[in-house]
Design a protein around this motif. Structure first.
Motif, PDB file in Angstrom:
ATOM      1  N   GLU A 172      56.565  34.642  12.521  1.00 59.18           N
ATOM      2  CA  GLU A 172      56.182  33.303  12.070  1.00 59.18           C
ATOM      3  C   GLU A 172      55.920  33.247  10.564  1.00 59.18           C
ATOM      4  O   GLU A 172      55.319  34.144   9.980  1.00 59.18           O
ATOM      5  CB  GLU A 172      54.920  32.855  12.812  1.00 59.18           C
TER       6      GLU A 172
ATOM      7  N   LYS B  41      55.600  25.312  10.470  1.00 58.38           N
ATOM      8  CA  LYS B  41      55.718  26.683  10.938  1.00 58.38           C
ATOM      9  C   LYS B  41      57.149  26.896  11.407  1.00 58.38           C
ATOM     10  O   LYS B  41      57.719  26.033  12.071  1.00 58.38           O
ATOM     11  CB  LYS B  41      54.771  26.950  12.109  1.00 58.38           C
TER      12      LYS B  41
ATOM     13  N   HIS C 141      59.698  29.981  13.305  1.00 56.58           N
ATOM     14  CA  HIS C 141      59.816  31.280  13.954  1.00 56.58           C
ATOM     15  C   HIS C 141      61.206  31.824  13.666  1.00 56.58           C
ATOM     16  O   HIS C 141      62.208  31.149  13.929  1.00 56.58           O
ATOM     17  CB  HIS C 141      59.574  31.159  15.454  1.00 56.58           C
TER      18      HIS C 141
END
Length: 210
Positions: free
Chosen positions: A86, A33, A35
């Motif tokens: 995200e 992931k 951001h």
């Protein structure tokens, strides 16, 4: 399935698993992931994905002979509850097919494009961008959806993973003699809370058809 190769903007990694994780999947899974701080870059990437997904959705409507299809409602591109932009990508480490077992690996590169070892220790907080395959799919039980398959990462700023996670020293605290000391079992449980929570989230997001 339609496949489009894309490169994400740079972002800060959270719980990257660039070596296969077998805890929740016996076939192993790579995942990451990121951001994205730059809202403009995030919006541009998301808009491009939306356009590609919408075109595939219209093609699937024709293929299925329907005017509307149920849609899988856990997209890999989202704004989190904390307002973070995200992008989430994953890839199985191995897959059983009619022609036998297929294995997959994730390319890891540095900021200059040099290939790094497969066991490069990349942890949360690293700045990187991902090469992903945008894959659209339709399964009757789940509906129409899309996923981002992780193919490679380019690490711009490396933060190495520490199995101990956050500790007092990382926050600037040092030992104070004669002060309060917590229960050993409770301390151990608290140290494991964040990691367990994240792994549970990873498990719940793996219900897509690959």
């Amino acid at each position: 399935m339609k496949v489009h190769k894309l490169t994400t903007p740079m972002g800060k990694a959270f719980y990257p698993k660039l070596q296969p994780d077998y805890k929740w999947d016996e076939n192993g899974q790579y995942s990451c992931k990121i951001h994205i701080e730059d809202e403009g870059e995030y919006n541009e990437f998301a808009a491009n994905v939306d356009k590609l997904v919408e075109a595939s959705y219209k093609e699937e409507l024709v293929k299925q002979g329907k005017k509307k299809l149920k849609q899988f409602n856990t997209p890999p591109i989202r704004i989190t509850d904390d307002g973070e932009n995200e992008i989430y990508a994953k890839q199985v480490a191995k897959k059983h097919t009619a022609k036998g077992e297929r294995t997959f690996s994730i390319g890891i590169y540095d900021s200059q494009g040099n290939k790094l070892p497969a066991d490069t220790n990349c942890g949360s907080g690293s700045t990187l961008r991902m090469s992903v395959d945008l894959v659209t799919w339709f399964v009757s039980a789940l509906g129409f959806g899309y996923s981002l398959r992780l193919r490679a990462v380019q690490i711009i700023d490396l933060v190495e993973y520490s199995s101990g996670g956050d500790n007092a020293e990382s926050f600037g605290f040092e030992e104070v003699k004669g002060g309060f000391v917590g229960d050993a079992d409770e301390v151990a449980n608290n140290n494991n809370t964040d990691e367990t929570s994240e792994e549970t989230n990873q498990e719940s997001s793996s219900a897509v058809p690959f």
